[in-house]
Design a protein around this motif. Structure first.
Motif, short mmCIF file in Angstrom:
data_model
loop_
_atom_site.label_atom_id
_atom_site.label_comp_id
_atom_site.label_asym_id
_atom_site.label_seq_id
_atom_site.Cartn_x
_atom_site.Cartn_y
_atom_site.Cartn_z
N ALA A 1 0.83 -1.22 0.00
CA ALA A 1 0.00 0.00 0.00
C ALA A 1 0.86 1.26 0.00
CB ALA A 1 -0.94 -0.01 1.21
N GLN A 2 2.07 1.16 0.47
CA GLN A 2 2.97 2.31 0.50
C GLN A 2 3.33 2.79 -0.91
OE1 GLN A 2 6.26 1.24 3.05
NE2 GLN A 2 4.89 0.72 4.72
N LYS A 3 3.04 1.99 -1.91
CA LYS A 3 3.30 2.35 -3.31
C LYS A 3 2.22 3.27 -3.86
CE LYS A 3 6.69 -0.74 -3.67
NZ LYS A 3 8.01 -0.58 -4.18
N TYR B 1 -7.32 6.25 -8.60
CA TYR B 1 -6.68 5.39 -9.59
C TYR B 1 -7.73 4.66 -10.43
CZ TYR B 1 -2.39 5.73 -6.78
OH TYR B 1 -1.29 6.18 -6.09
N THR B 2 -7.41 4.42 -11.68
CA THR B 2 -8.23 3.51 -12.49
C THR B 2 -7.78 2.09 -12.17
OG1 THR B 2 -6.68 3.44 -14.34
CG2 THR B 2 -8.38 5.19 -14.38
N GLU B 3 -8.56 1.11 -12.55
CA GLU B 3 -8.17 -0.28 -12.33
C GLU B 3 -6.85 -0.56 -13.05
OE1 GLU B 3 -9.85 -4.48 -13.78
OE2 GLU B 3 -11.16 -3.47 -12.32
N VAL C 1 -4.02 0.79 -10.94
CA VAL C 1 -3.80 -0.06 -9.78
C VAL C 1 -3.03 -1.31 -10.20
CG1 VAL C 1 -4.92 -1.53 -8.04
CG2 VAL C 1 -5.77 0.78 -8.47
N ASN C 2 -3.47 -1.92 -11.30
CA ASN C 2 -2.78 -3.11 -11.80
C ASN C 2 -1.32 -2.82 -12.10
OD1 ASN C 2 -5.13 -4.60 -11.60
ND2 ASN C 2 -5.65 -4.40 -13.76
N ALA C 3 -1.05 -1.67 -12.70
CA ALA C 3 0.34 -1.31 -13.05
C ALA C 3 1.20 -1.14 -11.80
CB ALA C 3 0.35 -0.02 -13.88
N VAL C 4 0.67 -0.48 -10.78
CA VAL C 4 1.42 -0.31 -9.52
C VAL C 4 1.73 -1.68 -8.92
CG1 VAL C 4 1.31 0.55 -7.15
CG2 VAL C 4 0.52 2.00 -9.03
#
Length: 96
Positions: free
Chosen positions: A35-37, A44-46, A49-52
């Motif tokens: 979560a710190q990322k 965020y878009t999905e 989020v997926n990219a992170v």
């Protein structure tokens, strides 16, 4: 040995998650570290989020991580999944 010491073995030297823990307590600790990322207050878009998540793990199941982050109330989302956000900072920063 505390949870932080126990989860060190799940991380690579470059700070990426190598394996998702089987034990619930360790999972939640790992998810809170991931979560710190995310930035507090950002929507965020999905896809974002997926990219992170994909940039933070060394295995391919980013969908599992995204779902579990929602399940543990680390990430909030709209019902249709079009927007995600990091839940309250005090909740996301706690490592249990």
């Amino acid at each position: 040995m505390d949870a932080e010491d126990m989860i060190k073995k799940y991380w690579s030297e470059d700070g990426k998650l190598k394996q998702y823990p089987a034990k619930k307590m360790l999972r939640e600790s790992v998810l809170r570290m991931l979560a710190q990322k995310f930035e507090q207050g950002r929507i965020y878009t999905e896809k974002e989020v997926n990219a992170v998540i994909q940039d933070s793990i060394l295995f391919s199941d980013h969908e599992l991580i995204r779902r579990e982050m929602f399940m543990y109330r680390i990430l909030g989302r709209l019902r249709d999944g079009s927007q995600y956000w990091l839940e309250a900072a005090e909740d996301a920063s706690q490592v249990k």
